[in-house]
Design a protein around this motif. Structure first.
Motif, PDB file in Angstrom:
ATOM      1  N   ASP A  43     -38.818  54.567 -87.765  1.00 14.03           N
ATOM      2  CA  ASP A  43     -37.423  54.987 -87.846  1.00 14.03           C
ATOM      3  C   ASP A  43     -36.606  53.792 -88.295  1.00 14.03           C
ATOM      4  OD1 ASP A  43     -34.937  56.186 -87.483  1.00 14.03           O
ATOM      5  OD2 ASP A  43     -34.945  55.883 -85.323  1.00 14.03           O
ATOM      6  N   ASN A  44     -35.668  54.019 -89.187  1.00  9.15           N
ATOM      7  CA  ASN A  44     -34.835  52.922 -89.677  1.00  9.15           C
ATOM      8  C   ASN A  44     -33.735  52.541 -88.690  1.00  9.15           C
ATOM      9  OD1 ASN A  44     -32.886  54.902 -89.894  1.00  9.15           O
ATOM     10  ND2 ASN A  44     -32.798  54.859 -92.123  1.00  9.15           N
ATOM     11  N   GLY A  45     -33.640  53.240 -87.579  1.00  6.96           N
ATOM     12  CA  GLY A  45     -32.639  52.935 -86.558  1.00  6.96           C
ATOM     13  C   GLY A  45     -31.332  53.673 -86.743  1.00  6.96           C
ATOM     14  N   LEU A  46     -31.148  54.291 -87.907  1.00  9.02           N
ATOM     15  CA  LEU A  46     -29.889  54.968 -88.198  1.00  9.02           C
ATOM     16  C   LEU A  46     -30.004  56.491 -88.143  1.00  9.02           C
ATOM     17  CD1 LEU A  46     -28.822  52.757 -91.216  1.00  9.02           C
ATOM     18  CD2 LEU A  46     -28.019  52.592 -88.849  1.00  9.02           C
ATOM     19  N   ASP A  47     -31.210  57.015 -88.284  1.00  4.81           N
ATOM     20  CA  ASP A  47     -31.398  58.459 -88.315  1.00  4.81           C
ATOM     21  C   ASP A  47     -31.560  59.065 -86.929  1.00  4.81           C
ATOM     22  OD1 ASP A  47     -31.276  58.416 -91.098  1.00  4.81           O
ATOM     23  OD2 ASP A  47     -33.432  58.079 -91.270  1.00  4.81           O
ATOM     24  N   PHE A  48     -32.241  58.363 -86.051  1.00  2.00           N
ATOM     25  CA  PHE A  48     -32.530  58.858 -84.713  1.00  2.00           C
ATOM     26  C   PHE A  48     -32.190  57.780 -83.688  1.00  2.00           C
ATOM     27  CE2 PHE A  48     -35.586  60.709 -87.679  1.00  2.00           C
ATOM     28  CZ  PHE A  48     -35.330  62.062 -87.510  1.00  2.00           C
ATOM     29  N   PRO A  49     -31.621  58.146 -82.547  1.00  2.00           N
ATOM     30  CA  PRO A  49     -31.229  57.139 -81.553  1.00  2.00           C
ATOM     31  C   PRO A  49     -32.337  56.745 -80.579  1.00  2.00           C
ATOM     32  CG  PRO A  49     -30.445  59.282 -80.883  1.00  2.00           C
ATOM     33  CD  PRO A  49     -31.084  59.467 -82.235  1.00  2.00           C
ATOM     34  N   GLU A  50     -33.426  57.496 -80.524  1.00  2.00           N
ATOM     35  CA  GLU A  50     -34.422  57.305 -79.464  1.00  2.00           C
ATOM     36  C   GLU A  50     -34.970  55.881 -79.399  1.00  2.00           C
ATOM     37  OE1 GLU A  50     -38.665  59.135 -77.918  1.00  2.00           O
ATOM     38  OE2 GLU A  50     -37.835  59.822 -79.811  1.00  2.00           O
ATOM     39  N   ALA A  51     -35.518  55.378 -80.493  1.00  2.00           N
ATOM     40  CA  ALA A  51     -36.098  54.035 -80.468  1.00  2.00           C
ATOM     41  C   ALA A  51     -35.027  52.986 -80.197  1.00  2.00           C
ATOM     42  CB  ALA A  51     -36.805  53.735 -81.786  1.00  2.00           C
ATOM     43  N   SER A  52     -33.853  53.164 -80.792  1.00  2.00           N
ATOM     44  CA  SER A  52     -32.770  52.200 -80.582  1.00  2.00           C
ATOM     45  C   SER A  52     -32.366  52.147 -79.110  1.00  2.00           C
ATOM     46  CB  SER A  52     -31.559  52.561 -81.442  1.00  2.00           C
ATOM     47  OG  SER A  52     -31.881  52.506 -82.816  1.00  2.00           O
ATOM     48  N   TYR A  53     -32.287  53.306 -78.462  1.00  2.00           N
ATOM     49  CA  TYR A  53     -31.894  53.331 -77.051  1.00  2.00           C
ATOM     50  C   TYR A  53     -32.982  52.717 -76.170  1.00  2.00           C
ATOM     51  CZ  TYR A  53     -30.187  54.836 -72.524  1.00  2.00           C
ATOM     52  OH  TYR A  53     -29.745  54.845 -71.228  1.00  2.00           O
ATOM     53  N   PRO A 136     -26.754  48.650 -80.752  1.00  2.00           N
ATOM     54  CA  PRO A 136     -26.998  48.608 -82.191  1.00  2.00           C
ATOM     55  C   PRO A 136     -28.241  49.409 -82.569  1.00  2.00           C
ATOM     56  CG  PRO A 136     -27.742  46.581 -81.186  1.00  2.00           C
ATOM     57  CD  PRO A 136     -27.081  47.384 -80.101  1.00  2.00           C
ATOM     58  N   PRO A 137     -28.288  49.864 -83.812  1.00  2.00           N
ATOM     59  CA  PRO A 137     -29.510  50.517 -84.291  1.00  2.00           C
ATOM     60  C   PRO A 137     -30.659  49.518 -84.286  1.00  2.00           C
ATOM     61  CG  PRO A 137     -27.680  50.903 -85.795  1.00  2.00           C
ATOM     62  CD  PRO A 137     -27.227  49.888 -84.805  1.00  2.00           C
ATOM     63  N   PHE A 138     -31.843  50.016 -84.021  1.00  2.00           N
ATOM     64  CA  PHE A 138     -33.034  49.175 -84.039  1.00  2.00           C
ATOM     65  C   PHE A 138     -34.075  49.865 -84.911  1.00  2.00           C
ATOM     66  CE2 PHE A 138     -37.235  47.995 -82.464  1.00  2.00           C
ATOM     67  CZ  PHE A 138     -37.163  46.613 -82.582  1.00  2.00           C
ATOM     68  N   SER A 139     -34.512  49.183 -85.954  1.00  2.00           N
ATOM     69  CA  SER A 139     -35.490  49.756 -86.872  1.00  2.00           C
ATOM     70  C   SER A 139     -36.907  49.507 -86.364  1.00  2.00           C
ATOM     71  CB  SER A 139     -35.340  49.143 -88.261  1.00  2.00           C
ATOM     72  OG  SER A 139     -36.352  49.632 -89.118  1.00  2.00           O
ATOM     73  N   THR A 140     -37.720  50.562 -86.390  1.00  2.00           N
ATOM     74  CA  THR A 140     -39.132  50.424 -86.018  1.00  2.00           C
ATOM     75  C   THR A 140     -40.012  50.315 -87.255  1.00  2.00           C
ATOM     76  OG1 THR A 140     -39.441  52.810 -85.949  1.00  2.00           O
ATOM     77  CG2 THR A 140     -38.820  51.722 -83.890  1.00  2.00           C
ATOM     78  N   LEU A 141     -39.380  50.251 -88.432  1.00  2.00           N
ATOM     79  CA  LEU A 141     -40.139  50.121 -89.669  1.00  2.00           C
ATOM     80  C   LEU A 141     -40.590  48.682 -89.834  1.00  2.00           C
ATOM     81  CD1 LEU A 141     -37.835  52.162 -92.069  1.00  2.00           C
ATOM     82  CD2 LEU A 141     -39.874  52.960 -90.842  1.00  2.00           C
ATOM     83  N   GLU A 142     -41.776  48.511 -90.397  1.00  2.00           N
ATOM     84  CA  GLU A 142     -42.237  47.164 -90.682  1.00  2.00           C
ATOM     85  C   GLU A 142     -41.494  46.658 -91.897  1.00  2.00           C
ATOM     86  OE1 GLU A 142     -46.448  46.744 -90.942  1.00  2.00           O
ATOM     87  OE2 GLU A 142     -46.797  47.964 -89.174  1.00  2.00           O
ATOM     88  N   GLU A 143     -41.247  45.362 -91.921  1.00  2.00           N
ATOM     89  CA  GLU A 143     -40.533  44.790 -93.054  1.00  2.00           C
ATOM     90  C   GLU A 143     -41.372  44.952 -94.299  1.00  2.00           C
ATOM     91  OE1 GLU A 143     -38.287  41.452 -92.845  1.00  2.00           O
ATOM     92  OE2 GLU A 143     -37.727  41.702 -90.764  1.00  2.00           O
ATOM     93  N   ASP A 144     -40.707  45.290 -95.410  1.00  2.00           N
ATOM     94  CA  ASP A 144     -41.408  45.480 -96.672  1.00  2.00           C
ATOM     95  C   ASP A 144     -41.941  44.156 -97.180  1.00  2.00           C
ATOM     96  OD1 ASP A 144     -40.750  48.145 -96.627  1.00  2.00           O
ATOM     97  OD2 ASP A 144     -38.933  47.884 -97.845  1.00  2.00           O
ATOM     98  N   GLU A 145     -43.101  44.242 -97.824  1.00  2.00           N
ATOM     99  CA  GLU A 145     -43.666  43.070 -98.483  1.00  2.00           C
ATOM    100  C   GLU A 145     -42.805  42.754 -99.704  1.00  2.00           C
ATOM    101  OE1 GLU A 145     -46.443  41.187 -97.747  1.00  2.00           O
ATOM    102  OE2 GLU A 145     -46.442  42.244 -95.834  1.00  2.00           O
ATOM    103  N   SER A 146     -42.760  41.508-100.103  1.00  2.00           N
ATOM    104  CA  SER A 146     -42.035  41.148-101.314  1.00  2.00           C
ATOM    105  C   SER A 146     -42.651  41.884-102.492  1.00  2.00           C
ATOM    106  CB  SER A 146     -42.128  39.645-101.566  1.00  2.00           C
ATOM    107  OG  SER A 146     -41.490  38.948-100.529  1.00  2.00           O
TER     108      SER A 146
END
Length: 181
Positions: A43-53, A136-146
């Motif tokens: 989750d990018n942290g902006l679509d759903f509140p569950e992980a952020s909470y 604040p929103p919290f993203s559970t997505l892994e950071e993209d590779e360059s």
């Protein structure tokens, strides 16, 4: 006798030298507990509140407890256990509802909470519409590779001028062509 004196001296030296286990870094503890606890979808942290909470609850627990004598801050396994125990006690009477469309609510015996994103922060409101918590929103997505293009790694952090990797076809002229016209 020399062995006894040597043993006593070495023991006293070890005790006086302050050999104690150091506390683990707070960020490392947070990452380890989060990895152990969160098994949800990306989750990018902006679509759903569950992980952020849930991440907000972990942050709050660490803010309130890090360094206290209530826990052994040198043992990650013990800390994971202690946080899980705290979290289970906290939510034991909560009923979570996820509509899979961004709506996520918590019902308790006394209240009903809903979440909405406002000005880049999640707002937790009760059944009366009063805000009871923000986080604040919290993203559970892994950071993209360059990005990699043509075997070259693109480090585009906006600090450099634009560059072209590869071939440019058409619309170019050499320095001698531009000056002679």
């Amino acid at each position: 006798m020399k062995k006894i004196i040597t043993t006593v001296f070495c023991t006293a030296l070890a005790l006086c030298s302050g050999l104690t286990a150091e506390n683990l870094d707070r960020d490392d503890i947070e990452a380890e507990i989060w990895e152990d606890m969160w098994n949800g979808k990306g989750d990018n942290g902006l679509d759903f509140p569950e992980a952020s909470y849930k991440h907000h609850l972990l942050d709050r627990w660490l803010d309130e407890n890090y360094g206290s004598e209530d826990y052994d801050w040198t043992e990650i396994g013990e800390l994971q256990y202690e946080y899980k125990d705290y979290y289970r006690r906290l939510i034991e009477d909560w009923d979570f509802e996820d509509d899979n469309e961004g709506g996520w609510t918590i019902s308790t015996e006394d209240n009903h909470y809903s979440f909405s994103l406002l000005n880049g922060m999640w707002q937790m409101t009760d059944k009366n519409g009063d805000t009871v918590d923000t986080f604040p929103p919290f993203s559970t997505l892994e950071e993209d590779e360059s990005e990699i293009a043509g075997g070259y790694k693109i480090n585009d952090n906006g600090a450099d001028s634009p560059r072209v990797i590869g071939e440019v076809t058409g619309g170019t002229e050499t320095a001698s062509e531009g000056g002679s016209s």
